[in-house]
Design a protein around this motif. Structure first.
Motif, mmCIF file in Angstrom:
data_model
loop_
_atom_site.group_PDB
_atom_site.id
_atom_site.type_symbol
_atom_site.label_atom_id
_atom_site.label_comp_id
_atom_site.label_asym_id
_atom_site.label_seq_id
_atom_site.Cartn_x
_atom_site.Cartn_y
_atom_site.Cartn_z
ATOM 1 N N ILE A 187 48.296 37.865 31.327
ATOM 2 C CA ILE A 187 46.841 37.916 31.494
ATOM 3 C C ILE A 187 46.425 39.255 32.096
ATOM 4 C CG2 ILE A 187 44.861 36.919 32.712
ATOM 5 C CD1 ILE A 187 46.389 34.218 32.601
ATOM 6 N N ALA A 188 47.140 39.676 33.141
ATOM 7 C CA ALA A 188 46.806 40.956 33.782
ATOM 8 C C ALA A 188 47.014 42.113 32.822
ATOM 9 C CB ALA A 188 47.645 41.142 35.037
ATOM 10 N N GLY A 189 48.078 42.057 32.018
ATOM 11 C CA GLY A 189 48.318 43.121 31.050
ATOM 12 C C GLY A 189 47.178 43.245 30.061
ATOM 13 N N ALA A 190 46.626 42.104 29.630
ATOM 14 C CA ALA A 190 45.472 42.134 28.720
ATOM 15 C C ALA A 190 44.267 42.775 29.401
ATOM 16 C CB ALA A 190 45.143 40.718 28.261
ATOM 17 N N ARG A 249 35.204 61.306 35.658
ATOM 18 C CA ARG A 249 34.862 62.563 34.994
ATOM 19 C C ARG A 249 35.780 62.840 33.804
ATOM 20 N NH1 ARG A 249 35.351 66.846 39.652
ATOM 21 N NH2 ARG A 249 37.438 65.906 39.553
ATOM 22 N N ASP A 250 35.239 63.540 32.833
ATOM 23 C CA ASP A 250 36.024 64.020 31.703
ATOM 24 C C ASP A 250 37.155 64.904 32.240
ATOM 25 O OD1 ASP A 250 36.959 64.797 29.249
ATOM 26 O OD2 ASP A 250 35.048 65.598 28.532
ATOM 27 N N GLY A 251 38.386 64.616 31.807
ATOM 28 C CA GLY A 251 39.531 65.393 32.259
ATOM 29 C C GLY A 251 40.307 64.761 33.394
ATOM 30 N N ASP A 252 39.748 63.728 34.025
ATOM 31 C CA ASP A 252 40.452 63.045 35.113
ATOM 32 C C ASP A 252 41.371 61.954 34.565
ATOM 33 O OD1 ASP A 252 39.348 64.481 37.174
ATOM 34 O OD2 ASP A 252 37.854 62.961 37.706
ATOM 35 N N LEU A 253 42.367 61.608 35.366
ATOM 36 C CA LEU A 253 43.106 60.377 35.164
ATOM 37 C C LEU A 253 42.459 59.275 35.988
ATOM 38 C CD1 LEU A 253 46.841 61.533 35.468
ATOM 39 C CD2 LEU A 253 45.564 61.074 33.374
ATOM 40 N N VAL A 254 42.677 58.026 35.586
ATOM 41 C CA VAL A 254 42.272 56.901 36.408
ATOM 42 C C VAL A 254 43.497 56.006 36.613
ATOM 43 C CG1 VAL A 254 41.416 55.597 34.401
ATOM 44 C CG2 VAL A 254 40.683 54.962 36.709
ATOM 45 N N LEU A 255 43.763 55.678 37.863
ATOM 46 C CA LEU A 255 44.876 54.815 38.244
ATOM 47 C C LEU A 255 44.310 53.434 38.543
ATOM 48 C CD1 LEU A 255 47.680 55.676 40.827
ATOM 49 C CD2 LEU A 255 46.514 53.488 40.885
ATOM 50 N N ILE A 256 44.799 52.424 37.835
ATOM 51 C CA ILE A 256 44.360 51.045 38.067
ATOM 52 C C ILE A 256 45.553 50.229 38.535
ATOM 53 C CG2 ILE A 256 43.438 48.941 37.046
ATOM 54 C CD1 ILE A 256 41.801 50.577 35.174
ATOM 55 N N ASP A 257 45.451 49.704 39.737
ATOM 56 C CA ASP A 257 46.453 48.805 40.310
ATOM 57 C C ASP A 257 45.749 47.462 40.460
ATOM 58 O OD1 ASP A 257 48.237 47.370 41.898
ATOM 59 O OD2 ASP A 257 48.832 49.117 43.082
ATOM 60 N N ALA A 258 46.071 46.525 39.568
ATOM 61 C CA ALA A 258 45.342 45.257 39.555
ATOM 62 C C ALA A 258 46.211 44.167 38.949
ATOM 63 C CB ALA A 258 44.045 45.388 38.755
ATOM 64 N N GLY A 259 46.180 43.011 39.569
ATOM 65 C CA GLY A 259 46.886 41.847 39.050
ATOM 66 C C GLY A 259 46.064 40.605 39.297
ATOM 67 N N CYS A 260 46.469 39.517 38.666
ATOM 68 C CA CYS A 260 45.729 38.267 38.801
ATOM 69 C C CYS A 260 46.659 37.171 39.301
ATOM 70 C CB CYS A 260 45.110 37.864 37.470
ATOM 71 S SG CYS A 260 46.321 37.515 36.171
ATOM 72 N N GLU A 261 46.051 36.050 39.667
ATOM 73 C CA GLU A 261 46.795 34.889 40.148
ATOM 74 C C GLU A 261 46.589 33.740 39.169
ATOM 75 O OE1 GLU A 261 46.097 32.044 43.853
ATOM 76 O OE2 GLU A 261 46.911 33.987 44.468
ATOM 77 N N TYR A 265 50.546 31.892 41.334
ATOM 78 C CA TYR A 265 51.535 32.966 41.233
ATOM 79 C C TYR A 265 50.868 34.278 40.827
ATOM 80 C CZ TYR A 265 55.302 29.808 42.188
ATOM 81 O OH TYR A 265 56.137 28.925 42.836
ATOM 82 N N ALA A 266 51.318 35.353 41.474
ATOM 83 C CA ALA A 266 50.652 36.645 41.351
ATOM 84 C C ALA A 266 51.326 37.549 40.329
ATOM 85 C CB ALA A 266 50.642 37.352 42.709
ATOM 86 N N SER A 267 50.526 38.397 39.722
ATOM 87 C CA SER A 267 51.024 39.561 38.991
ATOM 88 C C SER A 267 50.525 40.807 39.709
ATOM 89 C CB SER A 267 50.557 39.548 37.536
ATOM 90 O OG SER A 267 49.138 39.431 37.465
ATOM 91 N N ASP A 268 51.177 41.929 39.446
ATOM 92 C CA ASP A 268 50.863 43.174 40.160
ATOM 93 C C ASP A 268 51.257 44.325 39.250
ATOM 94 O OD1 ASP A 268 50.443 45.194 41.968
ATOM 95 O OD2 ASP A 268 51.935 44.548 43.424
ATOM 96 N N ILE A 269 50.286 44.903 38.558
ATOM 97 C CA ILE A 269 50.545 45.911 37.529
ATOM 98 C C ILE A 269 49.736 47.163 37.835
ATOM 99 C CG2 ILE A 269 50.410 46.428 35.062
ATOM 100 C CD1 ILE A 269 50.503 43.407 34.541
#
Length: 443
Positions: A187-190, A249-261, A265-269
């Protein structure tokens, strides 16, 4: 209910004969005014009961001689009036049948029943010194038993910490748990895929957060497992960034650290990807360094190898890359061994490469062998669940190549230790440069 009853039986068998264990669930917590935070049960309590209602207590009585072990639940009574306002509650009779306890009582009878259950018991197990209210309640129970000393009744001679026993049990995930963790990771991967397809320059970080939360709930997850991190540009160099309010901004990276329960039971991606859909040369160079480091860490997940090997494998790759890319000066650090010995990598990589995962995002269980002299890193065992999350975070500074400034990258997957090595649960979220660029291009 078989997994929960089996866990209670295992825990009772690990206790001293005739001992009693007490474990309460989490209390409801006021948020503000007359509003509460969304309720989440205690993970240790749920692991042993499967029961999710507040105001609940589990009591285990270990077997002794011919007497078998018993499990007793204290919970809220049925109350038709309150159920109109707050929803269904089992009540002791229904909970007894549904969750496989040997007895069940209203929570209001806890004090009186404990004064009886603790009579002539050798040891009381509970979460010692974790909660002042519980410590005071235990003291009252013991005092009530001691008051009967003239009748020849003895109070427990010792108290012992309960959670350490449960922690060790929780460290190994059974097939049911692994299935729930796979569902949570899928689910978190989606959600991460949805975020990659939605991202555009000019969006706010919280807009991507909304895409994630939508995907989590639509996929059947009950909660996010923790506050999502959606960090673009220099924000990605802040490990626990959570404001999620900057414009991307254009040219930036975005880091997403997010998981669901999912079903507790937790996920962490974590995934890191370009806002405009294309990695720059500098971003790609650092990204692929982290990806190679993660691959080395995943190869180190082999039953029998120390848990610490996972971190050390990633660290060796990152240290070599820092020297090659001139983030670290070879004149000062001539080899990877020098970098590791002097911890010269810490300005760019300052956290561990993972943690246990399960009912809690940072799950219970020791990382060291508590039975060994010197407490070395414990050996990996099939059924352990962990994250593997190397990263690199480059802030501006003297001697730091400017092309890498303000780039923060982390790649994190959820893993089960299998008989043959790592079993990755979070493969639904792409992580190679071609995969990510192709996915973002589909927007």
């Amino acid at each position: 209910m078989n997994p929960f009853a089996a866990r209670r039986a295992r825990l009772a068998a690990s206790m001293e004969p005739g001992a009693v264990a007490v474990l309460a669930t989490a209390p409801e917590v006021a948020r503000n005014g007359d509003s509460d935070y969304p309720y989440r049960h205690d993970s240790h309590f749920y692991y042993l009961t499967g029961f999710t209602e507040p105001e609940s207590v589990l009591v285990l009585v270990a077997g002794q001689g011919e007497a078998p072990a018993r499990s007793i639940l204290f919970c809220r009574e049925k109350n038709a009036e309150r159920e109109i306002w707050d929803g269904f509650r089992h009540g002791p009779a229904a909970a007894l049948d549904a969750f496989g306890f040997d007895a069940a009582f209203p929570i209001g009878e806890l004090d009186a029943q404990m004064a009886r259950l603790l009579a002539d018991v050798p040891v009381l197990y509970y979460a010692v010194a974790r909660n002042a209210a519980l410590d005071a309640q235990v003291a009252r129970w013991l005092q009530a038993v001691r008051a009967r000393a003239r009748s020849g009744i003895a109070a427990p001679g010792r108290t012992q910490h309960l959670l350490a026993l449960v922690d060790e049990m929780r460290l190994l995930k059974d097939e049911t748990e692994q299935g729930l963790m796979l569902r949570a990771a899928t689910i978190a991967g989606a959600g991460h895929v949805r975020a990659m397809q939605a991202v555009r320059p000019g969006m706010f970080e919280y807009e991507l957060e909304a895409e994630l939360l939508y995907a989590f709930r639509k996929g059947g997850a009950q909660f996010p497992a923790y506050t999502p991190i959606v960090a673009s540009g220099a924000n990605a160099c802040v490990l626990h960034y959570s404001a999620n309010n900057a414009r991307m901004r254009d040219g930036d990276l975005v880091l997403i650290d997010a998981g669901c329960e999912f079903d507790s039971y937790a996920s962490d991606i974590t995934r890191t990807f370009p806002v405009n859909g294309r990695f720059s040369d500098a971003q790609k160079t650092l990204y692929e360094l982290v990806l190679v480091a993660q691959a080395a860490a995943l190869r180190a997940i082999v039953p029998g190898r120390p848990y610490s090997d996972v971190h050390e494998a990633a660290l060796a790759v990152l240290a070599e890359g820092m020297l090659d890319l001139k983030l670290l000066d070879r004149a000062s650090y001539g080899s990877v061994d020098d970098v590791l010995a002097e911890r010269a990598y810490t300005p760019f990589y300052m956290h561990g490469t993972g943690h246990w995962l399960g009912l809690d995002v940072h799950d219970s269980g020791s990382y060291r062998d508590l039975d060994a002299a010197g407490k070395p890193s414990r050996a990996l065992v099939p059924g352990m669940a962990l994250t593997v999350e190397p990263g690199i975070y480059v802030r501006p500074g003297p001697g730091v190549p400017e092309r890498f400034w303000n780039i923060g990258i982390r790649i994190e997957d959820d893993v089960i230790v299998g008989e043959a090595g790592a079993r990755v649960l979070s493969g639904a979220a792409p992580k190679t440069v071609p995969e990510i660029e192709a996915l973002v291009a589909q927007r």
